[in-house]
Write a protein that holds these residues in place. Structure first.
Motif, short mmCIF file in Angstrom:
data_model
loop_
_atom_site.label_atom_id
_atom_site.label_comp_id
_atom_site.label_asym_id
_atom_site.label_seq_id
_atom_site.Cartn_x
_atom_site.Cartn_y
_atom_site.Cartn_z
N THR A 25 0.71 -1.24 -0.07
CA THR A 25 0.02 -0.02 -0.09
C THR A 25 0.73 1.15 -0.02
O THR A 25 0.26 2.56 0.27
CB THR A 25 -0.97 0.05 1.26
N ALA A 26 2.24 1.32 -0.17
CA ALA A 26 2.94 2.48 -0.11
C ALA A 26 2.49 3.46 -1.06
O ALA A 26 2.61 4.75 -0.68
CB ALA A 26 4.47 2.08 -0.68
N GLY A 27 1.95 3.17 -2.12
CA GLY A 27 1.56 4.23 -3.22
C GLY A 27 0.11 4.51 -3.14
O GLY A 27 -0.29 5.22 -3.93
N SER A 28 -0.60 4.08 -2.30
CA SER A 28 -1.90 4.31 -1.99
C SER A 28 -2.30 5.69 -1.87
O SER A 28 -1.56 6.33 -0.83
CB SER A 28 -2.49 3.34 -0.68
N ARG A 29 -3.03 6.33 -2.30
CA ARG A 29 -3.80 7.66 -1.82
C ARG A 29 -5.05 7.54 -1.19
O ARG A 29 -5.70 8.44 -0.93
CB ARG A 29 -3.89 8.53 -3.06
N THR A 30 -5.56 6.45 -0.68
CA THR A 30 -6.82 6.25 0.06
C THR A 30 -6.47 6.66 1.49
O THR A 30 -5.22 6.72 2.05
CB THR A 30 -7.16 4.72 0.05
N ARG A 31 -7.42 7.42 2.14
CA ARG A 31 -7.34 7.63 3.60
C ARG A 31 -8.80 7.91 4.06
O ARG A 31 -9.60 8.26 3.31
CB ARG A 31 -6.77 9.30 3.29
N PRO A 32 -8.73 7.98 5.40
CA PRO A 32 -10.09 8.23 6.08
C PRO A 32 -10.74 9.45 5.80
O PRO A 32 -10.01 10.32 5.35
CB PRO A 32 -9.91 7.76 7.62
N ILE A 33 -12.16 9.75 5.80
CA ILE A 33 -12.45 11.09 5.41
C ILE A 33 -12.32 11.82 6.25
O ILE A 33 -12.13 13.30 5.87
CB ILE A 33 -14.21 10.94 5.32
N PHE A 34 -11.86 11.75 7.66
CA PHE A 34 -11.56 12.86 8.42
C PHE A 34 -9.87 13.04 8.83
O PHE A 34 -9.59 13.63 9.67
CB PHE A 34 -12.07 12.49 9.92
N VAL A 35 -9.18 12.41 7.60
CA VAL A 35 -7.72 12.76 7.88
C VAL A 35 -7.35 13.72 6.60
O VAL A 35 -7.94 13.29 5.54
CB VAL A 35 -6.86 11.22 7.48
N GLN A 36 -6.57 14.68 6.93
CA GLN A 36 -6.06 15.71 6.11
C GLN A 36 -5.01 15.23 5.29
O GLN A 36 -4.03 14.58 5.85
CB GLN A 36 -5.99 17.12 6.84
N ASP A 37 -4.91 15.48 3.82
CA ASP A 37 -3.63 15.00 3.34
C ASP A 37 -2.48 15.47 3.72
O ASP A 37 -1.51 14.78 3.68
CB ASP A 37 -4.07 15.39 1.76
N ALA A 38 -2.51 16.71 4.32
CA ALA A 38 -1.19 17.60 4.62
C ALA A 38 -0.53 16.54 6.07
O ALA A 38 0.71 16.85 6.39
CB ALA A 38 -1.40 18.77 5.02
N ASN A 39 -1.49 16.08 6.70
CA ASN A 39 -1.00 15.40 7.91
C ASN A 39 -0.37 13.77 7.70
O ASN A 39 0.20 13.25 8.73
CB ASN A 39 -2.10 15.28 8.83
N ILE A 40 -0.68 13.32 6.53
CA ILE A 40 -0.25 11.78 6.02
C ILE A 40 1.30 11.77 6.30
O ILE A 40 2.06 10.87 6.74
CB ILE A 40 -0.96 11.51 4.82
N LEU A 41 1.85 12.53 5.43
CA LEU A 41 3.37 12.77 5.63
C LEU A 41 4.07 13.03 7.02
O LEU A 41 4.87 12.37 7.26
CB LEU A 41 4.08 13.61 4.41
N LEU A 42 3.25 14.00 7.71
CA LEU A 42 3.79 14.31 8.75
C LEU A 42 3.68 13.04 9.81
O LEU A 42 4.66 12.81 10.69
CB LEU A 42 2.90 15.37 9.61
N ASP A 43 2.71 12.27 9.77
CA ASP A 43 2.31 10.95 10.60
C ASP A 43 3.51 9.94 10.35
O ASP A 43 3.93 9.35 11.17
CB ASP A 43 0.95 10.47 10.36
N LEU A 44 3.70 9.93 9.12
CA LEU A 44 4.89 8.87 8.50
C LEU A 44 6.08 9.33 9.08
O LEU A 44 6.95 8.53 9.58
CB LEU A 44 5.10 8.70 7.33
N VAL A 45 6.65 10.32 9.05
CA VAL A 45 7.96 11.08 9.46
C VAL A 45 7.87 10.96 10.97
O VAL A 45 9.11 10.52 11.44
CB VAL A 45 8.12 12.37 9.11
N VAL A 46 6.86 11.55 11.99
CA VAL A 46 7.19 11.27 13.20
C VAL A 46 6.99 9.91 13.70
O VAL A 46 8.04 9.80 14.74
CB VAL A 46 6.02 12.12 13.89
N HIS A 47 6.22 9.29 13.39
CA HIS A 47 5.91 7.71 13.80
C HIS A 47 7.08 7.10 13.40
O HIS A 47 7.56 6.06 14.10
CB HIS A 47 4.58 7.19 13.36
N GLY A 48 7.82 7.39 12.32
CA GLY A 48 9.00 6.71 11.82
C GLY A 48 10.07 6.85 13.04
O GLY A 48 10.77 5.82 13.37
N GLN A 49 10.19 8.04 13.45
CA GLN A 49 10.83 8.13 14.43
C GLN A 49 10.43 7.46 16.02
O GLN A 49 11.16 7.06 16.78
CB GLN A 49 11.18 9.61 14.80
N ASP A 50 9.13 7.42 16.20
CA ASP A 50 8.54 6.72 17.40
C ASP A 50 9.05 5.42 17.39
O ASP A 50 9.34 4.57 18.37
CB ASP A 50 7.15 6.92 17.36
#
Length: 220
Positions: free
Chosen positions: A92-117
């Motif tokens: 699913t790495a290339g998927s552009r699907t997202r829940p309706i309440f998730v903003q596109d701008a926050n998806i990359l943020l989530d991956l970067v920060v949680h990658g460090q977590d």
């Protein structure tokens, strides 16, 4: 943006694929979340989950506490085998699907920060590519809830050298004013999202001394 998201998901799959069972069960930097829970949380976005119904049910069970509801939903998703989680992350790495309440701008943020977590408690190095770093740090600084970075870190100047990227790309990122706090993009992302204790050993500069007294955030 979506190409950066794809790259972050693919590199995360490579990071977690060789982990042992003990490493998958390691507490992440998110309070009460294991590495497995965080990976499951990141997988839910390209799967279009959680659905509104399941999130409402979780919120009711958590008595309206959003952080606890998100944790419980991720834990349920994390019950699947480790090998299945890795394969799904790759698929699913290339998927552009997202829940309706998730903003596109926050998806990359989530991956970067949680990658460090995930990486930091395991003692693994996970540099943040320059383009992803700029978008992520700008986004965190511009947000109010849940991080309030601009308010919490008022009075210091944050600065980082960016990973080498394409020709003409920025070499440095900075924001704020006051005594300097300098570190990698990963370290600043942790600091700005409230992972203060984890970030402090990675930071230097005259502004670092006063950071320990600033409030950390509980959630992910």
């Amino acid at each position: 943006m979506w190409e950066l998201i794809r790259e972050e998901r693919a590199s995360l799959a490579r990071l977690v694929a060789p982990l042992s069972a003990e490493q998958w069960a390691t507490p992440s930097l998110c309070a009460e979340w294991t590495v497995r829970d965080v990976v499951a949380h990141l997988l839910m976005t390209p799967a279009g989950e959680p659905h509104v119904r399941s999130m409402v049910v979780a919120l009711v069970k958590a008595r309206g506490h959003l952080w606890s509801a998100g944790r419980d939903v991720a834990r349920e998703y994390a019950r699947r085998p480790t090998s299945e989680l890795v394969v799904e992350l790759e698929r699913t790495a290339g998927s552009r699907t997202r829940p309706i309440f998730v903003q596109d701008a926050n998806i990359l943020l989530d991956l970067v920060v949680h990658g460090q977590d995930i990486a930091v408690p395991l003692g693994l190095d996970r540099p943040v590519p320059a383009a992803a770093a700029v978008l992520t740090l700008d986004r965190i600084w511009s947000m109010g809830w849940p991080f309030h970075a601009r308010r919490r870190l008022a009075g210091v100047r944050l600065r980082c050298d960016l990973e080498p990227g394409t020709r003409g790309a920025p070499q440095e990122w900075e924001v704020g004013g006051g005594p300097e706090v300098r570190g990698s993009a990963a370290a600043l992302a942790l600091l700005m999202t409230g992972r203060t204790a984890a970030a402090l050993p990675m930071l230097h500069g005259p502004g670092v001394a006063g950071l320990g007294a600033r409030r950390s955030l509980r959630g992910s």
